[in-house]
Each structure stands twice: as C-alpha cells, then as structure tokens.
Design a protein around this motif. Sequence first.
Motif, PDB file in Angstrom:
ATOM      1  N   THR A   1       0.830  -1.198   0.000  1.00 39.79           N
ATOM      2  CA  THR A   1       0.000   0.000   0.000  1.00 39.79           C
ATOM      3  C   THR A   1       0.862   1.244   0.000  1.00 39.79           C
ATOM      4  OG1 THR A   1      -1.843   1.117   1.114  1.00 39.79           O
ATOM      5  CG2 THR A   1      -0.145   0.152   2.512  1.00 39.79           C
ATOM      6  N   ASP A   2       0.241   2.378  -0.223  1.00 38.42           N
ATOM      7  CA  ASP A   2       0.901   3.673  -0.216  1.00 38.42           C
ATOM      8  C   ASP A   2       0.704   4.295   1.170  1.00 38.42           C
ATOM      9  OD1 ASP A   2       1.807   6.250  -0.541  1.00 38.42           O
ATOM     10  OD2 ASP A   2       0.729   6.625  -2.408  1.00 38.42           O
ATOM     11  N   PRO A   3       1.789   4.752   1.831  1.00 42.86           N
ATOM     12  CA  PRO A   3       1.620   5.364   3.155  1.00 42.86           C
ATOM     13  C   PRO A   3       0.602   6.511   3.149  1.00 42.86           C
ATOM     14  CG  PRO A   3       3.944   4.992   2.700  1.00 42.86           C
ATOM     15  CD  PRO A   3       3.201   4.689   1.431  1.00 42.86           C
ATOM     16  N   ALA A   4       0.561   7.262   2.047  1.00 41.67           N
ATOM     17  CA  ALA A   4      -0.376   8.383   1.978  1.00 41.67           C
ATOM     18  C   ALA A   4      -1.817   7.913   2.064  1.00 41.67           C
ATOM     19  CB  ALA A   4      -0.150   9.169   0.697  1.00 41.67           C
ATOM     20  N   THR A   5      -2.078   6.707   1.564  1.00 48.70           N
ATOM     21  CA  THR A   5      -3.436   6.163   1.618  1.00 48.70           C
ATOM     22  C   THR A   5      -3.878   5.947   3.052  1.00 48.70           C
ATOM     23  OG1 THR A   5      -3.115   5.051  -0.500  1.00 48.70           O
ATOM     24  CG2 THR A   5      -4.919   4.265   0.875  1.00 48.70           C
ATOM     25  N   LEU A   6      -2.935   5.524   3.908  1.00 55.94           N
ATOM     26  CA  LEU A   6      -3.238   5.289   5.317  1.00 55.94           C
ATOM     27  C   LEU A   6      -3.023   6.538   6.162  1.00 55.94           C
ATOM     28  CD1 LEU A   6      -1.591   1.774   5.819  1.00 55.94           C
ATOM     29  CD2 LEU A   6      -3.995   2.300   5.361  1.00 55.94           C
ATOM     30  N   ASN A   7      -2.534   7.599   5.520  1.00 53.19           N
ATOM     31  CA  ASN A   7      -2.243   8.847   6.226  1.00 53.19           C
ATOM     32  C   ASN A   7      -1.194   8.646   7.313  1.00 53.19           C
ATOM     33  OD1 ASN A   7      -2.566  11.631   6.617  1.00 53.19           O
ATOM     34  ND2 ASN A   7      -4.071  11.329   8.242  1.00 53.19           N
ATOM     35  N   VAL A   8      -0.162   7.852   6.994  1.00 53.73           N
ATOM     36  CA  VAL A   8       0.942   7.601   7.925  1.00 53.73           C
ATOM     37  C   VAL A   8       2.259   7.773   7.167  1.00 53.73           C
ATOM     38  CG1 VAL A   8      -0.387   6.010   9.340  1.00 53.73           C
ATOM     39  CG2 VAL A   8       0.985   5.123   7.448  1.00 53.73           C
ATOM     40  N   PRO A   9       3.348   8.090   7.873  1.00 54.50           N
ATOM     41  CA  PRO A   9       4.651   8.185   7.205  1.00 54.50           C
ATOM     42  C   PRO A   9       5.189   6.806   6.862  1.00 54.50           C
ATOM     43  CG  PRO A   9       4.917   8.491   9.557  1.00 54.50           C
ATOM     44  CD  PRO A   9       3.435   8.419   9.309  1.00 54.50           C
ATOM     45  N   ASP A  10       6.078   6.751   5.892  1.00 54.37           N
ATOM     46  CA  ASP A  10       6.792   5.518   5.594  1.00 54.37           C
ATOM     47  C   ASP A  10       7.772   5.271   6.739  1.00 54.37           C
ATOM     48  OD1 ASP A  10       8.437   3.506   4.720  1.00 54.37           O
ATOM     49  OD2 ASP A  10       8.838   4.374   2.756  1.00 54.37           O
ATOM     50  N   PRO A  11       7.582   4.221   7.549  1.00 55.28           N
ATOM     51  CA  PRO A  11       8.457   4.030   8.721  1.00 55.28           C
ATOM     52  C   PRO A  11       9.910   3.820   8.359  1.00 55.28           C
ATOM     53  CG  PRO A  11       7.066   2.110   8.367  1.00 55.28           C
ATOM     54  CD  PRO A  11       6.555   3.169   7.452  1.00 55.28           C
ATOM     55  N   ALA A  12      10.207   3.374   7.131  1.00 52.63           N
ATOM     56  CA  ALA A  12      11.600   3.177   6.742  1.00 52.63           C
ATOM     57  C   ALA A  12      12.368   4.498   6.743  1.00 52.63           C
ATOM     58  CB  ALA A  12      11.678   2.525   5.366  1.00 52.63           C
ATOM     59  N   THR A  13      11.665   5.616   6.492  1.00 47.80           N
ATOM     60  CA  THR A  13      12.355   6.905   6.433  1.00 47.80           C
ATOM     61  C   THR A  13      12.934   7.303   7.782  1.00 47.80           C
ATOM     62  OG1 THR A  13      10.295   8.131   6.859  1.00 47.80           O
ATOM     63  CG2 THR A  13      10.864   7.688   4.559  1.00 47.80           C
ATOM     64  N   LEU A  14      12.396   6.733   8.871  1.00 47.41           N
ATOM     65  CA  LEU A  14      12.954   7.039  10.192  1.00 47.41           C
ATOM     66  C   LEU A  14      14.404   6.593  10.318  1.00 47.41           C
ATOM     67  CD1 LEU A  14       9.995   5.989  12.526  1.00 47.41           C
ATOM     68  CD2 LEU A  14      10.790   8.312  12.087  1.00 47.41           C
ATOM     69  N   PHE A  15      14.799   5.618   9.487  1.00 48.13           N
ATOM     70  CA  PHE A  15      16.137   5.033   9.620  1.00 48.13           C
ATOM     71  C   PHE A  15      17.103   5.495   8.532  1.00 48.13           C
ATOM     72  CE2 PHE A  15      12.934   2.305  11.488  1.00 48.13           C
ATOM     73  CZ  PHE A  15      13.421   2.139  12.766  1.00 48.13           C
ATOM     74  N   ASP A  16      16.678   6.451   7.729  1.00 49.75           N
ATOM     75  CA  ASP A  16      17.584   6.991   6.727  1.00 49.75           C
ATOM     76  C   ASP A  16      18.766   7.655   7.433  1.00 49.75           C
ATOM     77  OD1 ASP A  16      18.705   9.142   4.876  1.00 49.75           O
ATOM     78  OD2 ASP A  16      17.332   8.105   3.523  1.00 49.75           O
TER      79      ASP A  16
END
Length: 229
Positions: free
Chosen positions: A115-130
């Motif tokens: 799914t697309d994070p925007a569809t769930l209105n949540v951030p992509d959790p992977a970006t927290l670990f960039d």
Amino acid sequence: MVALALGASLALAACSDGEDDTTTTSAPTAADRLAQAHDVLVDAGTVHLAMTGTELPEDENSYIISAVGDGTMEPPAFTGTITAKLAGIQADVPTVALDGDLWVKLPFAPAYVNTDPATLNVPDPATLFDPESGLVGLLPQTQDPQFGEQARAGAEVVQEVTGTLPGEAVTELLMVGDAASPFDVTYGLVEESWQVRTVEITGPFYPPATSTYTLTLDAYGAPVTVTKP
C-alpha cells in the motif's frame, strides 16, 4: 658575567616558550555531544525502536499511537508493528517497509498487502532510519542545545540535552504537524557510549493540540534482516 647573562636569557626564553605552548581544553558542549551521538547512531547501522504518543487528540480520525520494531539504515528499512487509529478504529498493524514500498497486514486480512503510506495517512516508517534525513538527521538540526538534568531510562542513567526543532524538520520526517511552529525536543544520551537512548518531541503534531512522541532506541548494531513479505 656574560655567560651568566646568556644563561639567564635562555632560561627566560624557555619559560616564555613553555607558556605559549600551554593550551586549555574546554569541556564538550551539548552540541558536541549531539554530534557525537549522531555519529554513534549512524555507525551502528541498525537499531531497535519503540515509539509512543501521548496527549493525542481524540477527534483525529487517523494517527499513529505507538510503534515497535527494528530498522536498518543501509538500506533504510523497518519491520515491526504499528498501533494506529485508522478511519476511527484502533488497530495493531504488522508492517514492513523497504525500498520505498510499504506492506501492512490490516485487521482481518489474511496476508500482507502492498500500500501507499499516503493512503493510510501515515509516514513511511523506513524513512525514520535513513542515515541522512531520518531520525538521526534531527540531531544536527537541534537549535540552542543545552544540557538538562540526568534522568533514568530503564536501568540506565542518561544525560538530557534539550533544544528546539524547526517544525519543517519534524513534519518532513513524520508527515504530521505544523511546519511553521517549533517543536521542543529532549534527548537522553548514555554517557561514555553516547548512544541516543530516548528522544521526546513535543509540539503541534495535530494543531491546535500539543502532543508528544517519545522514542526509545536500543540494540545498537544488532543483526536485523528486513525482507519483503
């Protein structure tokens, strides 16, 4: 007499040179410790994350309540469970994020779905670990960092560092909040190792309410494997 005068001159010169060579070292500042903690976190490459939100507005339809899982920085990825309010319903959602894709196992669903994070209105959790623009990227953006109190985080004693974060830095990472308003931040740093153990961010995540997200980071460098479901 000439020899004595020459000897005295040399002695004075030696003393003068010694004074010039004397240097003073200042104690590390709060900014220095944040820079050190930044490098320690990046070098770890992997970390276990637990996040909890408090003072979250009841009238919001969708938001993250908590999250727990493991992340890698190369590539940025996450595997764990996110507890969220989705369309007004609270649910524990097993989640995998990798290579820009997000897989979730929604309530009553038999398997993960892409799914697309925007569809769930949540951030992509992977970006927290960039390693550049993720959670670790907040440390160098902290404004006016100051040493705070010593506090306890579980069995450890941490040195607190307080400061503020630009709203834009927070909203770009977590995809919620007022980008025009600053957020208060408190880091808990483990002395000697200078690991970031806790990060507490408070501000208008869901304006006009003031909410707090507290993150706990541990298991630095532990083996983590994230694969697509």
